[in-house]
Design a protein around this motif. Structure first.
Motif, PDB file in Angstrom:
ATOM      1  N   MET A 130       0.832  -1.196   0.000  1.00  0.00           N
ATOM      2  CA  MET A 130       0.000   0.000   0.000  1.00  0.00           C
ATOM      3  C   MET A 130       0.872   1.253   0.000  1.00  0.00           C
ATOM      4  O   MET A 130       2.035   1.228   0.408  1.00  0.00           O
ATOM      5  N   THR A 131       0.293   2.364  -0.471  1.00  0.00           N
ATOM      6  CA  THR A 131       1.038   3.603  -0.658  1.00  0.00           C
ATOM      7  C   THR A 131       0.692   4.616   0.421  1.00  0.00           C
ATOM      8  O   THR A 131      -0.474   4.852   0.726  1.00  0.00           O
ATOM      9  N   LEU A 132       1.713   5.235   0.971  1.00  0.00           N
ATOM     10  CA  LEU A 132       1.534   6.296   1.956  1.00  0.00           C
ATOM     11  C   LEU A 132       1.551   7.656   1.272  1.00  0.00           C
ATOM     12  O   LEU A 132       2.305   7.875   0.321  1.00  0.00           O
ATOM     13  N   SER A 133       0.729   8.580   1.752  1.00  0.00           N
ATOM     14  CA  SER A 133       0.754   9.940   1.210  1.00  0.00           C
ATOM     15  C   SER A 133       2.083  10.596   1.568  1.00  0.00           C
ATOM     16  O   SER A 133       2.674  10.290   2.611  1.00  0.00           O
ATOM     17  N   PRO A 134       2.583  11.498   0.734  1.00  0.00           N
ATOM     18  CA  PRO A 134       3.906  12.101   0.976  1.00  0.00           C
ATOM     19  C   PRO A 134       4.014  12.816   2.322  1.00  0.00           C
ATOM     20  O   PRO A 134       5.093  12.857   2.908  1.00  0.00           O
ATOM     21  N   LEU A 135       2.909  13.379   2.815  1.00  0.00           N
ATOM     22  CA  LEU A 135       2.948  14.157   4.055  1.00  0.00           C
ATOM     23  C   LEU A 135       2.353  13.396   5.234  1.00  0.00           C
ATOM     24  O   LEU A 135       1.898  13.999   6.216  1.00  0.00           O
ATOM     25  N   TRP A 136       2.361  12.062   5.182  1.00  0.00           N
ATOM     26  CA  TRP A 136       1.711  11.278   6.224  1.00  0.00           C
ATOM     27  C   TRP A 136       2.317  11.526   7.600  1.00  0.00           C
ATOM     28  O   TRP A 136       1.599  11.605   8.601  1.00  0.00           O
ATOM     29  N   ARG A 137       3.651  11.663   7.656  1.00  0.00           N
ATOM     30  CA  ARG A 137       4.298  11.826   8.951  1.00  0.00           C
ATOM     31  C   ARG A 137       3.903  13.147   9.603  1.00  0.00           C
ATOM     32  O   ARG A 137       3.600  13.195  10.804  1.00  0.00           O
ATOM     33  N   GLU A 138       3.917  14.230   8.818  1.00  0.00           N
ATOM     34  CA  GLU A 138       3.534  15.530   9.362  1.00  0.00           C
ATOM     35  C   GLU A 138       2.089  15.517   9.832  1.00  0.00           C
ATOM     36  O   GLU A 138       1.759  16.063  10.894  1.00  0.00           O
ATOM     37  N   ASP A 139       1.223  14.865   9.065  1.00  0.00           N
ATOM     38  CA  ASP A 139      -0.194  14.785   9.413  1.00  0.00           C
ATOM     39  C   ASP A 139      -0.374  13.995  10.717  1.00  0.00           C
ATOM     40  O   ASP A 139      -1.132  14.400  11.617  1.00  0.00           O
TER      41      ASP A 139
END
Length: 486
Positions: free
Chosen positions: A452-461
C-alpha cells in the motif's frame, strides 16, 4: 563445542558465548581489574537517554574525572539496549539487545597496554585467526592540530608482524572514499570522524570543555561473504557490505575542546567496548550472530513453534528471537509495556515479534514457550532472569493478550483503507494508533508488506494530530486539577 580439525591437526577448542564472557572477565581480573556489577538497562537519574546503550555510559562521570570507588582499572559485561537498531534487526549482525564487554583505565595504562591486551584476548584466549583481523585508526585533524594516530598504527603493526601477518596501511579518511576505492587489502585503515569519540561527534561539533579522543576499531573479516555493493562499490573496514564485522573499539580519551582548539586532558583514560555476540560469532567463523549459543536455542524454539525453517524465513525468525530476548531483559529490569518512553519501546518489541510470529503460524500464547528458553540460556551469569521468570511471563502474556484483541481489528481496518485505492494518510494511521493501539511503526511496516502507498505528508499529518491530542489531554488534566482544588 569443537571445530572439526583437519587431518593430522590438533583439536581446536571453541568456546561458547558464556565461556568467552567468563574468559574475558578472568583475564581482566588477572590483569588487576576490578569486575563491577552490570548497570540496569534503564539508567538511573539520566533523563537524556531511555536505555543503557553501551558499557561506557554508566561510567561516563568517572571518564570525565570523578574517582571510582573500585579504583582505576575496571571491567564488566554490560547488557545493552539500542532501540535505534530496531529497523536493522533481520540482518546477520544487528540486535536491539546485546552484551558489551568492557575495560577501563582511569589515568593508568594507555594505548600500548590496551591494544596489546585486546590482541591477546582475541588471538590467544578466543583463538581468532590473526590473518582475519583488520583495524582502523584516526587519520588526524590538521585544522585542530590533532595529529594522525601513528602511535596506535605502529603498535598494531608490531603485533601483526609478530604473528606473521602483513600490515599494510591505507588512508581512506571517509566511508564514502572507502566505498569508491576499497581498502585494497590493507590491514590498517585511517579514517577521520569515524575514528574519533566524543559525546557530540567529531572534533568540529564538540562544545567547549568536552573531552574526546581518537579510537581504534577492530574488525573480523569473513571472506566467504560476498560484498553487498548496495553499500558501495568496494569493501573496506567501515563498510556495511558484510565482509567486515566490527568486534571491538578502544577509545583513547586524551583531549579537551578549548577556545584555542584542543588541549591535553590532565588524566588520559581508556574506554574499551567489545560486542560479545559478535566475538562469539567470529569464534565459530560465522558472519551470522544468530548462530551463537545465546541466540540459536531461541531460533530453534521459534522453528518448533511456527513450523517455519530458519533457512526459508531467516529475516522473520531473527526479528522474533532478538525482540523476545530484549523484552525479557527489559521485564527483568522492571520495564512494563506502555505508550511512553521505555514502555513504548518494549511494547513495540513485543508486538512486532507477535505479529511476525503470527504470520509464520505461531499459535496464541507462544511467548510462554520462549521466555523459559531465554531464562535457561542466561541463568548461569544472570540468575535474576531465571528468578523472575514468572513475573516476566505475566508481563509478556498480558501484553500479548491485549495486542491480539486489537491485531485482527487493526489489520482489517488497514486493509479496508487499502481497498478504497486511495493513499493512506497520517489521519488513517492516527486512527489505527488511537483507536486500535497500533504502534505507528507496525502500521508502516504492514503497509510495505501488502504494497500500500503512503501519502507524501503522512508523517507531518500524524504528528500534528498526535500533538493536538496531547494538548487536549494536558488541558483536561489542568481543568481536572482546578476542579479538585475548588
Amino acid at each position: 563445542m569443537f571445530r572439526e580439525p583437519a587431518l593430522g591437526c590438533d583439536i581446536i577448542v571453541v568456546m561458547d558465548t558464556h565461556e568467552i564472557r567468563a574468559a574475558y572477565l578472568d583475564l581482566m581480573t588477572a590483569r588487576e581489574h576490578v569486575v563491577i556489577d552490570r548497570a540496569p538497562l534503564v539508567p538511573f537519574g539520566d533523563p537524556t537517554t531511555l536505555f543503557t546503550g553501551s558499557g561506557m555510559q554508566p561510567l561516563l562521570p568517572y571518564l570525565l574525572g570523578a574517582e571510582h570507588p573500585a579504583g582505576v582499572r575496571l571491567a564488566d559485561s554490560q547488557p545493552c539496549v539500542r532501540s535505534q537498531d530496531i529497523e536493522e534487526v533481520g540482518d546477520n549482525r544487528h540486535t536491539t539487545f546485546f552484551e558489551m564487554l568492557g575495560n577501563w583505565s582511569l589515568g593508568d595504562y594507555f594505548k600500548r597496554e590496551q591494544i596489546a591486551l585486546f590482541w591477546h584476548f582475541l588471538t590467544e584466549v578466543v583463538r581468532l585467526d590473526p590473518d582475519r583481523i583488520y583495524v582502523s585508526v584516526f587519520a588526524g585533524d590538521p585544522d585542530h592540530g590533532i595529529p594522525r594516530d601513528d602511535e596506535s598504527a605502529d603498535i598494531w603493526t608490531a603485533l601483526f608482524d609478530a604473528a606473521g601477518v602483513s600490515a599494510d596501511r591505507i588512508d581512506l579518511n571517509t566511508e564514502e572514499h572507502g566505498n569508491n576505492v576499497g581498502n585494497q587489502g590493507a590491514r590498517i585503515a585511517f579514517y577521520g570522524a569515524e575514528n574519533w569519540w566524543s559525546r557530540s561527534g567529531g572534533p568540529n561539533t564538540m562544545p567547549l570543555g568536552d573531552p574526546g579522543g581518537p579510537d581504534t576499531e577492530v574488525f573480523y573479516y569473513f571472506p566467504q561473504v560476498e560484498h553487498d555493493t548496495s553499500y558501495g562499490k568496494y569493501s573496506h573496514q567501515n563498510s556495511d557490505g558484510g565482509q567486515y564485522m566490527e568486534i571491538g573499539n578502544s577509545v583513547f580519551m586524551q583531549y579537551r575542546r578549548t577556545e584555542d582548539g584542543f588541549s591535553d586532558l590532565p588524566r588520559r583514560n581508556v574506554d574499551y567496548g567489545g560486542g560479545l555476540e559478535r566475538i562469539a560469532a567470529a569464534s565459530i567463523d560465522s558472519p551470522d550472530v544468530f548462530k551463537i549459543s545465546v541466540l540459536w536455542p531461541i531460533v530453534e524454539k521459534v522453528q518448533e513453534i511456527t513450523g517455519a525453517t530458519y533457512a526459508e524465513h531467516t529475516h522473520a525468525i531473527r526479528i522474533i528471537a532478538d525482540h523476545i530476548r530484549g523484552a525479557v531483559f527489559l521485564a527483568v529490569d522492571g520495564v512494563v509495556p506502555g505508550n511512553k518512553e521505555q514502555g513504548y519501546v518494549m511494547r513495540r518489541l513485543i508486538r512486532r515479534a507477535i505479529r511476525v510470529a503470527t504470520e509464520l503460524g505461531a499459535r496464541k500464547d507462544f511467548l510462554g514457550d520462549l521466555v523459559p528458553v531465554v531464562a535457561e540460556i542466561y541463568q548461569g551469569h544472570y540468575p535474576e532472569v531465571a528468578e523472575r521468570t514468572e513475573s516476566v511471563l505475566a508481563v509478556l502474556a498480558k501484553e500479548e493478550k491485549a495486542f491480539r484483541r486489537t491485531l485482527d481489528k487493526g489489520l482489517r481496518q488497514l486493509r479496508a483503507i487499502g481497498d478504497t485505492g486511495s493513499e493512506v494518510t497520517g489521519s488513517d494511521l492516527f486512527t489505527l494508533y488511537d483507536t486500535y493501539g497500533f504502534p505507528i511503526e507496525l502500521s508502516v511496516e504492514e503497509l510495505r508488506n501488502i504494497g500500500m502507498t503512503l501519502s507524501p505528508l503522512w508523517r507531518e499529518d500524524f504528528d500534528r494530530q498526535l500533538d493536538e491530542q496531547r494538548r487536549r489531554s494536558q488541558q483536561g488534566a489542568r481543568l481536572g486539577a482546578r476542579r479538585r482544588v475548588s
